[in-house]
Structures are given as structure tokens and as C-alpha cells.
Design an enzyme around this catalytic site. Structure first.
Site, PDB file in Angstrom:
ATOM      1  CE1 TYR A 155      -4.272   0.779  -0.319  1.00 59.45           C
ATOM      2  CE2 TYR A 155      -4.429  -1.326   0.815  1.00 59.45           C
ATOM      3  CZ  TYR A 155      -5.006  -0.326   0.042  1.00 59.45           C
ATOM      4  OH  TYR A 155      -6.307  -0.446  -0.369  1.00 59.45           O
ATOM      5  CD  GLU A 207      -4.901   5.006   0.545  1.00 58.51           C
ATOM      6  OE1 GLU A 207      -4.822   5.588   1.633  1.00 58.51           O
ATOM      7  OE2 GLU A 207      -5.915   4.378   0.171  1.00 58.51           O
ATOM      8  CG  ASP A 251      -7.375  10.129 -24.672  1.00 57.32           C
ATOM      9  OD1 ASP A 251      -6.339   9.437 -24.615  1.00 57.32           O
ATOM     10  OD2 ASP A 251      -8.513   9.679 -24.434  1.00 57.32           O
ATOM     11  CB  THR A 299      -3.455   3.565 -22.425  1.00 54.63           C
ATOM     12  OG1 THR A 299      -2.951   3.542 -23.766  1.00 54.63           O
ATOM     13  CG2 THR A 299      -4.951   3.860 -22.450  1.00 54.63           C
ATOM     14  CE  LYS A 342      -5.885   1.787 -25.659  1.00 55.22           C
ATOM     15  NZ  LYS A 342      -7.001   2.741 -25.860  1.00 55.22           N
ATOM     16  NE  ARG A 382      -4.853  -4.671 -20.347  1.00 55.77           N
ATOM     17  CZ  ARG A 382      -5.217  -4.306 -21.580  1.00 55.77           C
ATOM     18  NH1 ARG A 382      -6.080  -3.330 -21.761  1.00 55.77           N
ATOM     19  NH2 ARG A 382      -4.735  -4.925 -22.640  1.00 55.77           N
TER      20      ARG A 382
END
Ligand SMILES: *Cc1c(COP(=O)(O)O)cnc(C)c1O
Length: 419
Positions: free
Chosen positions: A51, A53, A197, A223, A226, A232
Site C-alpha cells: 500500500y 497511498e 488524449d 494509456t 497501446k 496495462r
């Protein structure tokens, strides 16, 4: 993998069969790629246990010294790759990066202007089935029906009418260069912010073979899986003015703990993209897309806008009187994977469609060249033109499998097949 086979033979079997599917078919889905073994190894690492955060040096949990190093490497490499002032590598996906981009500068109900889904835009650019069309007052621009390219004068006209606070510049099925500088001029004229984008073209931008939105768009989302060929995930870049707002929107605004294993894998992917060999790869992606588009046209198919400047193309199936859905299914039977896509002013529903989209990033990673693309173009045209010839499909399937067998599956070549 033998550990997984012992613990969960069902899932191990599924993974093995999927690996075999990837190995034995020709992957033409424009948004897919094959990561390296190094990227995959980072995604399957102990970093998934952690974790973290917050941001490096400012975490809400102890024990973050090493994951901090991983995130710092990911951000510094992303800055080097794209020349951006600010980057946040935590978005879980491209859709979440877009949500973060909007919410960094908009309030619910604010007007946005994005590319029409049926003209090549993405769902998250204002479609009513997504948050982007539900939370904001979404309007869209399309392509000119004659040139089948973005008509920037029309974008300006719409922008003056709609007075959007954000103009989205980017697409999922547009095969031509996007003029980010022109989008910025239009946005400045109406007091809007440009959100670029580059989910599809990020690798081409990183290689310097498509104009970069950095320096034009105030916010740029992407992303990482791609054309950029990382794991991913998503990423969001911003100018210095919007950096803080972007960080706060990603966490705590939208997300909880970042996926540190994926962030480490992003760092690996960025390192790979910084090598000279990546530019060569992208040059081959472009050459292969061009060869496929030329071959499809030579064999009688119609490509929207007559060709491609990037890694993808959209075939207009109206002259062949067959739906995208049917072509997608027949190609799958022939060992070629692609996806149906609406075309501008499509007479068929978004479920049937009159278009099919092809892209070269995945097969290029595999090592396919211009000769293979020409052959694949002929196969596709044969299937579209005589869809009921079952013998033909069987013959092409055999040849497609033989072609695939000649090119090892990247990332897993040194492992035995797991079934
Ligand atoms: C793929 C894509 C996205 C969404 O990415 P996900 O990781 O699937 O959420 C967003 N925008 C564009 C233009 C895309 O092509």
C-alpha cells in the site's frame, strides 16, 4: 507457472490456452500490443503487496522507501520521454486518467467538446453511456464527410457555439495526424483548456514521429499499454499550472492505493521506449500500417480517408454490403483478430457497424514486416469479398497459423508452453 498449476489448475489452464491463442493468431486489434518479459516480470512482483497511498516522500503508510524509488524512476523517465513538466503515473487506466483530467479543471454540468464516438472518438470523450456524458454537458465534433479528416474550422465554429471549458483532442479510430497546435489556438479563442488524449498514439509521440501535444495541451492523458508497449494502465501529464490539481484529483479524488507493481512495470516500459530500438519499432509500425492499408486498397477495399498516417486504419464496408460484426467473426475463424467499429454516419447500429479497424502495433512487435502485411491485406479482402466461401476461410486459417508460428510470441519465448 507450475505453482499456479498446482494451486489453481483451472486458471493455469486458461492462461495456457490464452497464451496459445496469442501465439497462433494474427493480432490486428489496434489498441493491443505484446509487452516484454521484463515488463511482465515487474507486473508479477512483490510490489503488488504494498500500500502506498499518496506520492513519493508523502505517503500515508510506512515501508514505502523502495516503492518510492520505483515511482520516482517512472515519473523521471516519463518526463524524459515526453518532455512534460508534470506527470502522475498512478491512474489505473486510460478511462480513469480522463476522468482525473476532467475533474481537475471542471465542475459537474460544465460543457465539454470532444470527438464524436462514431467518427473515431473514445467513449470517455462525452458518450452518454459513460461518466463523461453523464456528469458534464457533452458536445461533439466529427470529421468532414468529404475529406474524412477533422475539419478544424468546424471545431472552431462549434467551440464558439458551445463555449466548452475543455476541448478533448484525441481518438481511438482516427488514422490521420492530429493538429494539437490548432486545437490550442481554437481553445484559446474561446477560453477553454485542451485535454489531449494520446492513448493510441503515445508510442508514436514518444518516438518523435507524431507532433507532441506537450506544450500545446494543458493536460495530456494516455494509456501505457497501446503503442507505448508498457503494462496495462494510464498516466496523466500536465503543465506546471495544473500539476497540483491533477495530483489531488487522482488521489484522494478518484483512486485509493496505487498499483505499485504496475508503476514499476511502467518504469520498465518507459526505459525500453527511451532506447533507440523503440524508434525503429515505431518506424516499422508506421511502415506496416501503410503496407496493410495499401494492400487492402489494391485488393478493392475502401479505407476511410484513403490511408493512414499512424498505426491504424478503418475499413468502410458499405460498398461490400457486409457488417463489421460479420467480418470480425469470419476473420476470427480465419485466425485474424480485429474489432468492428462504427464509421462516420454509419447506417448500421453500433452493435453491427459498417466498419472494421486494423492496427499494426502488436504484429510489428512480433516481427512481422511489410511482406506479411501485404499478404494479410489480401487474405482480409478475400474474406470480405467472398464471405461464404468456407474452404477459403479454412485455407487462410492454416496459412495464418503457419505465418504466426514463424514469429515467436514476445515476452514468453523462453518459457515452455503451459497448459
Ligand atoms: C483506449 C482508450 C482509452 C481508455 O483506456 P483504458 O485503459 O481502456 O481505460 C481512453 N482514450 C482513448 C482515446 C483510448 O483509445
Amino acid at each position: 507457472m507450475s505453482i499456479l498449476a498446482n494451486v489453481d489448475p483451472a486458471i493455469a489452464g486458461i492462461i495456457g490456452r490464452e497464451e496459445q491463442r496469442q501465439r497462433s493468431t494474427i493480432e490486428l486489434i489496434a489498441s493491443e500490443n505484446f509487452t516484454s518479459a521484463a515488463v511482465m516480470q515487474a507486473t508479477g512482483s512483490v510490489l503488488t503487496n504494498k500500500y502506498a497511498e499518496g506520492l513519493p516522500g508523502k505517503r500515508y503508510y510506512g515501508g514505502c522507501e523502495f516503492v518510492d524509488e520505483a515511482e520516482n524512476l517512472a515519473t523521471s523517465r516519463a518526463r524524459e520521454l515526453f518532455g512534460t513538466e508534470h506527470v502522475n503515473v498512478q491512474p489505473y487506466s486510460g478511462a480513469i486518467a480522463n476522468m482525473a483530467g476532467y475533474l481537475s479543471v471542471l465542475k459537474p454540468g460544465d460543457p465539454i467538446l470532444g470527438m464524436n464516438l462514431a467518427h473515431g472518438g473514445h467513449l470517455t470523450h462525452g458518450s452518454p453511456v459513460t461518466f463523461s456524458g453523464q456528469v458534464f454537458d457533452a458536445h461533439s465534433y466529427g470529421i468532414d464527410i468529404e475529406s474524412e479528416r477533422i475539419d478544424y474550422d468546424e471545431v472552431l465554429r462549434l467551440a464558439k457555439e458551445v463555449r466548452p471549458k475543455v476541448i478533448v483532442a484525441g481518438s481511438s479510430a482516427y488514422s490521420r495526424v492530429i493538429d494539437f497546435a490548432r486545437f490550442r489556438e481554437i481553445a484559446d479563442e474561446v477560453g477553454a483548456i485542451v485535454m489531449a488524449d494520446i492513448a493510441h498514439i503515445a508510442g508514436i509521440v514518444a518516438a518523435g514521429l507524431h507532433p507532441s501535444p506537450i506544450g500545446q495541451a494543458q493536460i495530456t492523458t494516455t494509456t501505457t499499454h497501446k503503442t507505448l508497449r508498457g503494462p496495462r494502465g494510464g498516466m496523466i501529464m500536465a503543465d506546471a499550472e495544473h500539476g497540483d490539481a491533477v495530483n489531488k484529483t487522482v488521489f484522494p479524488g478518484l483512486q485509493g492505493g496505487p498499483l505499485m507493481h504496475i508503476i514499476a512495470a511502467k518504469a520498465v516500459g518507459f526505459r525500453e521506449a527511451l532506447q533507440p530500438s523503440f524508434k525503429e519499432y515505431i518506424q516499422n509500425v508506421l511502415a506496416n500500417a501503410d503496407a496493410l492499408s495499401e494492400s487492402l486498397q489494391e485488393h478493392g477495399l475502401r479505407i476511410i480517408s484513403g490511408g493512414t498516417d499512424n498505426h491504424l486504419m478503418l475499413v468502410d464496408l458499405r460498398p461490400n454490403d457486409i457488417s463489421g460484426r460479420k467480418v470480425q467473426r469470419l476473420l476470427e475463424e480465419a485466425g485474424i483478430t480485429a474489432n468492428r467499429n462504427s464509421i462516420p454516419n454509419d447506417p448500421r447500429s453500433p452493435f453491427q457497424t459498417s466498419g472494421i479497424r486494423f492496427g499494426s502495433p502488436a504484429v510489428t512487435t512480433r516481427g512481422f514486416g511489410v511482406d506479411e502485411m501485404k499478404t494479410i491485406g489480401r487474405w482480409i479482402a478475400e474474406i470480405v469479398q467472398t464471405p461464404d466461401d468456407e474452404e477459403q476461410i479454412a485455407r487462410i486459417r492454416e496459412q495464418a497459423e503457419a505465418m504466426s508460428a514463424a514469429f515467436p510470441l514476445p515476452g514468453v519465448t523462453d518459457r515452455d508452453l503451459q497448459t
